[in-house]
Design an enzyme around this catalytic site. Structure first.
Site, PDB file in Angstrom:
ATOM      1  N   LYS A  69       4.192  -0.841   3.189  1.00 17.13           N
ATOM      2  CA  LYS A  69       4.275  -1.962   4.130  1.00 17.13           C
ATOM      3  C   LYS A  69       2.955  -2.151   4.880  1.00 17.13           C
ATOM      4  O   LYS A  69       2.471  -3.283   5.026  1.00 17.13           O
ATOM      5  CB  LYS A  69       5.431  -1.721   5.110  1.00 17.13           C
ATOM      6  CG  LYS A  69       6.793  -1.690   4.442  1.00 17.13           C
ATOM      7  CD  LYS A  69       7.920  -1.551   5.444  1.00 17.13           C
ATOM      8  CE  LYS A  69       7.933  -0.205   6.116  1.00 17.13           C
ATOM      9  NZ  LYS A  69       8.242   0.897   5.173  1.00 17.13           N
ATOM     10  N   THR A  70       2.370  -1.059   5.345  1.00 16.59           N
ATOM     11  CA  THR A  70       1.075  -1.157   6.027  1.00 16.59           C
ATOM     12  C   THR A  70      -0.001  -1.634   5.075  1.00 16.59           C
ATOM     13  O   THR A  70      -0.872  -2.447   5.446  1.00 16.59           O
ATOM     14  CB  THR A  70       0.696   0.198   6.626  1.00 16.59           C
ATOM     15  OG1 THR A  70       1.709   0.622   7.541  1.00 16.59           O
ATOM     16  CG2 THR A  70      -0.635   0.119   7.356  1.00 16.59           C
ATOM     17  N   ASP A 114       3.999  -2.378  13.396  1.00 11.92           N
ATOM     18  CA  ASP A 114       4.798  -1.411  12.638  1.00 11.92           C
ATOM     19  C   ASP A 114       6.013  -1.005  13.468  1.00 11.92           C
ATOM     20  O   ASP A 114       5.959  -0.979  14.705  1.00 11.92           O
ATOM     21  CB  ASP A 114       3.945  -0.189  12.313  1.00 11.92           C
ATOM     22  CG  ASP A 114       4.552   0.659  11.207  1.00 11.92           C
ATOM     23  OD1 ASP A 114       5.490   0.182  10.529  1.00 11.92           O
ATOM     24  OD2 ASP A 114       4.086   1.791  11.014  1.00 11.92           O
ATOM     25  N   THR A 163      11.588   0.091   9.073  1.00 13.17           N
ATOM     26  CA  THR A 163      12.342   0.949   8.164  1.00 13.17           C
ATOM     27  C   THR A 163      13.843   0.795   8.384  1.00 13.17           C
ATOM     28  O   THR A 163      14.635   1.343   7.621  1.00 13.17           O
ATOM     29  CB  THR A 163      11.958   2.429   8.381  1.00 13.17           C
ATOM     30  OG1 THR A 163      12.150   2.762   9.764  1.00 13.17           O
ATOM     31  CG2 THR A 163      10.497   2.659   8.017  1.00 13.17           C
ATOM     32  N   ARG A 222       3.473   7.363  -1.139  1.00  9.90           N
ATOM     33  CA  ARG A 222       2.820   8.258  -0.180  1.00  9.90           C
ATOM     34  C   ARG A 222       3.040   9.718  -0.574  1.00  9.90           C
ATOM     35  O   ARG A 222       2.118  10.541  -0.498  1.00  9.90           O
ATOM     36  CB  ARG A 222       3.357   8.007   1.232  1.00  9.90           C
ATOM     37  CG  ARG A 222       2.789   8.958   2.284  1.00  9.90           C
ATOM     38  CD  ARG A 222       3.248   8.572   3.663  1.00  9.90           C
ATOM     39  NE  ARG A 222       2.660   7.304   4.072  1.00  9.90           N
ATOM     40  CZ  ARG A 222       3.242   6.442   4.892  1.00  9.90           C
ATOM     41  NH1 ARG A 222       4.443   6.714   5.388  1.00  9.90           N
ATOM     42  NH2 ARG A 222       2.637   5.321   5.217  1.00  9.90           N
TER      43      ARG A 222
END
Length: 360
Positions: A69-70, A114, A163, A222
């Site tokens: 997302k980032t 975020d 999230t 990640r």
């Protein structure tokens, strides 16, 4: 061990690995691996906005941590050729904090928030008018003498990431013109991502080595990149520097990451369920005490993947180990194990078979 909770297979990022993660992030939309539907939709949105010469609609990205997302927020700014301002919901405690950020934006800038579902209520209400009318009302003074001063905000694009999209209020969600949900990556997509990351990091890797790491990465980029860096360390120190399937297996054994991507705590939860409670059901608090962790850690860190992997089930009576969990631990499941083709574990409102047999 790394990750927000000290866990190598945690999907959360900590400050220590931000630079390492940033080095392998794609910079353009065409470099972004997987999420093909979201990528195509986002490309149409950005291309249309650039042809009209106006900022695109506000964008909401939802999904589990570690899926990009980032990265997508930074790609949006790069594709638009605009600046980006990054903050987070918990960091915005007062409406004045948000007003200061909004009034500092240049025309066409991207504001990335975020964990936007954790933004303070006063700031959220200020954000409504900024998103719709590009205006904020700053309150000066207190009590009857308080005055609202309207301030214009340059047209901008808000990219929100969450999230837990269910915690977003309806008015907030409705103000986003484009909403996208990011899914977990397939092993094939993770292999492609690992080969790309290995090239950037200068790590020699074989196809079967990439496949081995991908299979233990929980479908999360990640985690895949984090495991790659740890396997690289092992390969450089205890092998010939090449990440092969044998090197990957040996390295991940050292780091307690098994073939399914379970770590020490995950296996401790399953072992406690199977050995101490005969597969359950058992309450969350009791299970947490059995493994020496806080209930929140078990519920938020371990359970999501265990449930998704089909190793644990949540029932109204408590947590239950499935047949797959027994087999993964090398145990023989007893008859009636959850998920073994037997009737599911009865809930609080069902009648037990023995009781039903006694009824007329």
């Amino acid at each position: 061990m790394t990750g927000e909770d000290g866990n190598l297979v945690s999907a959360y990022v900590n400050d220590a690995e931000l630079d390492a993660e940033a080095s392998v992030r794609p910079k353009r939309l065409e470099e972004f691996i997987a999420q093909h539907r979201v990528r195509d939709q986002l490309d149409l949105l950005l291309q249309g906005a650039m042809r009209r010469g106006s900022p695109p609609d506000h964008i909401l990205l939802s999904g589990p941590p570690g899926l990009g997302k980032t990265t997508l927020a930074n790609i949006v700014a790069a594709e638009l050729g605009a600046g980006i301002r990054v903050t987070s919901g918990p960091a915005i405690e007062r409406s004045g904090d948000l007003a200061a950020i909004l009034t500092s934006l240049a025309e066409g800038d991207v504001l990335f928030i975020d964990e936007i579902h954790r933004i303070a209520k006063p700031a959220e209400e200020l954000l409504y008018s900024a998103m719709e009318d590009f205006r904020v009302d700053v309150i000066v003074g207190k009590g009857p003498g308080a005055t609202a001063i309207p301030l214009d905000v340059e047209p901008f694009t808000l990219v929100g990431a969450t999230t837990r999209s269910g915690l977003l209020t309806g008015p907030m969600r409705d103000r986003f013109g484009f909403v996208a949900h990011l899914d977990f990556y397939s092993p094939a997509d993770l292999e492609t991502l690992l080969r790309r990351s290995a090239r950037i990091l200068g790590v020699p890797i074989t196809d079967d080595g990439a496949a081995e790491i991908a299979g233990r990465s929980r479908g999360t980029p990640r985690i895949a990149n984090r495991l790659l860096r740890r396997v690289r360390d092992f390969a450089e120190v205890r092998a010939d520097g090449v990440v092969t399937v044998e090197t990957a297996r040996a390295a991940l054994t050292v780091y307690d990451v098994d073939a399914l991507g379970l770590d020490r705590l995950d296996r401790a939860v399953l072992t406690a369920l199977v050995d101490s409670f005969r597969g359950g059901p058992v309450g969350l608090s009791t299970l947490a005490v059995a493994v020496g962790e806080q209930p929140d850690t078990v519920e938020e860190v371990c359970e999501p993947f265990l449930v998704r992997a089909g190793l644990l089930a949540r029932t109204p009576r408590g947590r239950v180990a499935t047949e797959a969990a027994w087999h993964h631990l090398g145990r023989t499941p007893p008859n009636g194990t959850f998920g073994a083709g037997a009737p599911p574990v009865p809930d609080l409102f069902s009648t037990a078979p023995e009781a039903a047999a006694d009824q007329p």
